[in-house]
Design a protein around this motif. Structure first.
Motif, PDB file in Angstrom:
ATOM      1  N   MET A   1       0.801  -1.194   0.000  1.00  4.83           N
ATOM      2  CA  MET A   1       0.000   0.000   0.000  1.00  4.83           C
ATOM      3  C   MET A   1       0.840   1.252   0.000  1.00  4.83           C
ATOM      4  N   SER A   2       2.059   1.143   0.430  1.00  2.15           N
ATOM      5  CA  SER A   2       2.840   2.369   0.546  1.00  2.15           C
ATOM      6  C   SER A   2       4.272   2.064   0.153  1.00  2.15           C
ATOM      7  N   SER A   3       4.950   3.054  -0.349  1.00  2.00           N
ATOM      8  CA  SER A   3       6.319   2.801  -0.758  1.00  2.00           C
ATOM      9  C   SER A   3       7.275   3.408   0.250  1.00  2.00           C
ATOM     10  N   LEU A  58       2.075   5.107   8.638  1.00  2.00           N
ATOM     11  CA  LEU A  58       2.213   4.643   7.262  1.00  2.00           C
ATOM     12  C   LEU A  58       3.682   4.534   6.848  1.00  2.00           C
TER      13      LEU A  58
END
Lengths: 608, 608
Positions: A1-3, A58
């Protein structure tokens, strides 16, 4: 979902960062990781067991995902991504649409077609490989995803540790030989060790039973923690297992030629096992040693619900000094579910006299039970025995009549069961099954699980390939999961103190927390310059540039947020020094002109 | 969901890459992007409107996401992540639990609590900011997420273009002044232009109405495409708008002092507007010019359902040469929904004589309609007029009696409406509202939408901050979306030929497709060496190393996969050359020793 970008510098100013810390513990957060992730503004609750990720959370999540991804790629895993919303049919084909029971979120679309929010994707992976591949030459194959999953937990708890929407890495291996599966399993096992080491997370690998997943070899990666939901055992000699997987060492059979004949006796006023043992020693003493609770045979009546909905009454016989462990029982009976028998179950089996149930009416002995009320005969209830009930063991147990027990009932002579079951609790001091010494019990958080699924799903869904001889063979599969959000929580759980979080450097939202204290413009100018210098060196910096916040609040926030290195620009600046200290270590004074170099080197070392 | 690494070399061997190309067009794929993404093995269908991402697709998706993320970060956006599974309550508070109707996936958890799969997150963003922030000093704020969304489309179509599970970037701006909102809006507008330029996607920015979202200023970013679902208009002078947003230029009022009095006439045998016009010109000619269809006033009866469930019969009056455009009508009436009136509606309004409805019984004129059947009086149906019906215009329209029409009925003299409505179709050649010339119509794929939401959600959910004067003020918001998976499909739609995909370099799954053709080991050795050389230079390479696949199949696959540069190692190797050519360009022979350098430089230029 996140880099996550491992070594790209980044500057997060607290004056504008979307975060608010909480001074008070949130009411509903019982465990430290949950409490601190909320208080430090990493996550917010959206619904029971469902969380929103704030920027700091996140960032950590992205770093955990990146480490998992790198190690999966390193063993040749290829990343794919399945939908979370899936049609019923594939899960119907494997029986899991029903088996999951109320844990599955089910819904209908506008055309009244059945859908589910996937708790796991065995079916979809199997069908995808079936769609694309057809020959043994296409194998081996490992594919994986990092994806949001859903489970409607009865009791979501401990924040991210048992949530209802969570992120998992799940991978699957596909081979046409058992040896290939063994290799894929071992590659995953090694990759998991590297992942948890890189995350900075202590782990124990324990043998596990695969329960509803089917299959053979299976191990769990646990993070030892008193708040863990999983109990595991280990011996000094290196044995480690999930309690569900502990196989009771089976004692040798005892010769029973000299054993006295069984005899039924009145046993008034023996409401407990202890009182029964006391009576036995007073009135019917053994010549060799006193009776103990371990010599009584407790017969526990259970109601078992099978996946097809049928209900069976079942009796488990075990030594009276042990309780039934519900998790071990469930693992032994999976996918069936068990609960204590209720009044209706006893009413349907009047031969089961509560408190006085004995083998004479159970299993093989009772094969043709005569119903004491109707006079009709029928099959007796199934009777499963603890592995300790070996031939020759002598027992005190119920005589199937109110107020009476039978003594010197000898297993293998006077009764047998329909089979064995591992349902008794495991206790500290019990011998390890491999002879490596007494067991100790500990608790852990399950972070990963690797299974040899075998051919169950491939068989059910028709995944075959042509082998070397042109013959269709069923593919054998492995299934390997890591709870990504749960691993993040386990990291928080293992890395905190009373003041807040204390992230390992590889997963921290930044490596440096820079605090400017004081009112003079020169403090903020110096801090800004240090921040820029560190960012230029590839360091991720949280910079507390809030102009009107007291030093006390800034320090408290820094300790709550849990970044590895704290740099304080304040009073010392007049003497040309700033303070550098690890999250929970000693402060050093460093010259203001050297601090960028000094801290960048420390960060380099932390990330090495 | 996936991380893209811009310039890290990568080697994807087709012998092991999890992909299978299809020679035939899949039956259910109507548009080129859908057909080619399936055929090239980028995606697979899991359910209607729900897709699985294979490795090549996921690589492209990761690159699109990375570009979006970079540009959002560049305007100060902070990334967060909301759940997809959300409780009903916040959506209930804003009325959208009902408003979404059957487009919303709804479900219940095991405790029978209502949940939804979020189609958009205005409520959650608003509540999160309310949770964290309380002062104007905290603003401005822009937060965003890249997240999976759900919409239960009645007709999912065109693959990723209208799916039921899809990925969106949605961001929200929060300000306490209108000027702040204007700035945030402009920043997003600029960022969107950069994003679409970087993606290599032609776009048109059109004015839009925000429909059910409420709010004021609103624009869409469309990718012009004949398969687009959105019709937009543009003029040579630079006007561009979604058809829903086109405001009809209002003609000047016409003096009507000299107009003849209205007169009702028998009009037998005029079943169509054309036949009515013919009769009018024959029997009641205008002195100045002939009557045309545009002089007839068509009164269309609609049944409108309001969000609270009430049903209203409504009449729209428009020139008889135009049809009602359902999308414009829906935009004008949103969030209410409209459909043609049915028999029951006409039965409830016997004053509406089908085919002969005229203003005399509508709106203000009919304020106290006497029911022709019961003799009772009641309010007339609401009557909304096309903006062209200005005072002084003369009309032929129904006389509310079978077989009769009224002539020379003058707007403003003989009748008025209850208001104006933009419900008539827009036609090529219509004047642009800003006077910039005649409009032309085109179709586009909506890739982005930016809104000034204003205070609607903040008001409904109580998001206020203390302003400079210590007064609570309601926050004003902007909402900005990009359809990430849809943009990927639009890219495929805009970049393909009959042979396959042709990705722009920044989003291609790799920059180079290296093909080894021939049987000699030297071909594969040379190709391997070139592949390794390119990867070491930071190039992403798909290497077709399959030993037993014919050159024809390899070339067809290369053209289907659509990587920008093709390098062929084959027959020329004996002469020391390999072939280099762009996906759809001319081949060049390059010396085998120079090819790594040559191709790496080309890749550098493509990505510059």
């Amino acid at each position: 979902m996140s880099s996550a970008s491992a070594r790209k510098g980044d500057l997060l100013r607290l004056s504008t960062l979307f975060v608010r810390t909480l001074r008070e513990d949130p009411a509903d957060a019982e465990v430290a990781s949950h409490r601190l992730l909320l208080r430090a503004g990493y996550i917010r609750r959206a619904a029971p067991g469902i969380y929103t990720w704030l920027p700091l959370g996140l960032r950590v999540l992205g770093k955990v995902e990146a480490i998992v991804r790198e190690e999966m790629d390193a063993i040749g895993g290829q990343e794919v991504h399945f939908p979370a919303l899936l049609p019923r049919e594939p899960y119907e084909a494997t029986g899991r649409w029903e088996e999951y029971g109320p844990n599955l979120f089910r819904l209908k679309d506008r055309k009244e077609a059945d859908y589910l929010l996937a708790p796991t994707h065995e079916e979809m992976f199997t069908l995808l490989v079936k769609d694309l591949y057809s020959s043994y030459k296409d194998l081996p194959l490992t594919i994986y995803q990092i994806q949001t999953k859903y489970r409607d937990e009865a009791r979501p708890r401990a924040g991210l540790i048992r949530g209802r929407e969570f992120i998992m890495k799940d991978s699957y291996s596909f081979d046409h030989t058992d040896a290939g599966l063994d290799e894929a399993y071992q590659r995953h096992r090694d990759a998991y060790e590297r992942i948890f080491r890189r995350l900075g997370l202590e782990y124990v690998i324990v043998s596990a039973v695969s329960g509803a997943m089917g299959g053979s070899r299976s191990e769990e990666f646990l993070s030892p923690s008193p708040i863990g939901e999983d109990t595991f055992v280990r011996s000094a000699g290196g044995y480690a297992a999930n309690v569900e997987a502990v196989a009771t060492p089976v004692p040798d059979a005892v010769p029973f030629d000299d054993a006295p004949a069984a005899h039924v006796e009145d046993t008034p006023d023996t409401p407990t096992i202890d009182s029964l043992v006391e009576l036995a020693n007073a009135r019917f003493p053994r010549p060799d040693r006193p009776w103990t609770a371990a010599d009584t045979l407790k017969n526990v009546v259970l109601a078992v619900t099978h996946p097809d909905g049928t209900r069976e009454v079942l009796v488990v016989g075990l030594p009276g000094d042990r309780e039934v462990d519900v998790k071990r029982l469930e693992a032994a009976l999976a996918p069936a579910e068990a609960e204590p028998a209720g009044d209706a179950d006893f009413a349907a089996h009047p031969e089961l006299v509560k408190g006085y149930i004995g083998p004479a009416v159970l299993g093989p002995q009772g094969a043709q039970v005569t119903d004491p009320q109707t006079g009709e005969t029928r099959s007796a209830v199934r009777y499963l025995l603890d592995p300790r009930v070996v031939p020759g063991t002598r027992w005190i147990t119920g005589a199937n009549v109110q107020g009476r027990h039978v003594f010197d009932l000898v297993a293998g002579r006077d009764f047998v069961g329909d089979g064995a079951i591992e349902a008794a609790e495991v206790r500290a001091g019990d011998p390890a099954p491999d002879g490596s010494g007494p067991l100790e019990l500990a608790r852990g958080i399950e972070m990963g699980h690797i299974f040899q699924l075998g051919r169950k799903y491939a068989q059910a869904l028709g995944l075959t390939v042509l082998d070397e001889n042109g013959k269709q063979v069923v593919v054998t599969m492995g299934s390997y999961g890591i709870g990504v959000t749960r691993a993040l929580a386990a990291l928080a759980e293992a890395n905190h103190d009373e003041k807040g979080l204390a992230w390992p450097a590889h997963v921290a939202p930044a490596q440096v927390h820079l605090v400017a204290t004081g009112k003079g413009a020169e403090v903020f100018e110096a801090a800004e310059s240090i921040a820029q210098g560190l960012v230029a060196r590839g360091v991720e910096v949280i910079y507390d540039d809030r102009p009107k916040v007291s030093p006390g609040v800034k320090f408290a926030d820094a300790e709550l947020l849990g970044v590895p290195l704290l740099v304080v620009v304040g009073r010392g600046l007049a003497e040309g020094v700033v303070e550098v200290r690890p999250r929970a270590g000693e402060a050093r004074q460093v010259g203001v002109d050297d601090v960028v170099e000094d801290v960048a080197a420390q960060v380099e070392a932390l990330l090495a």
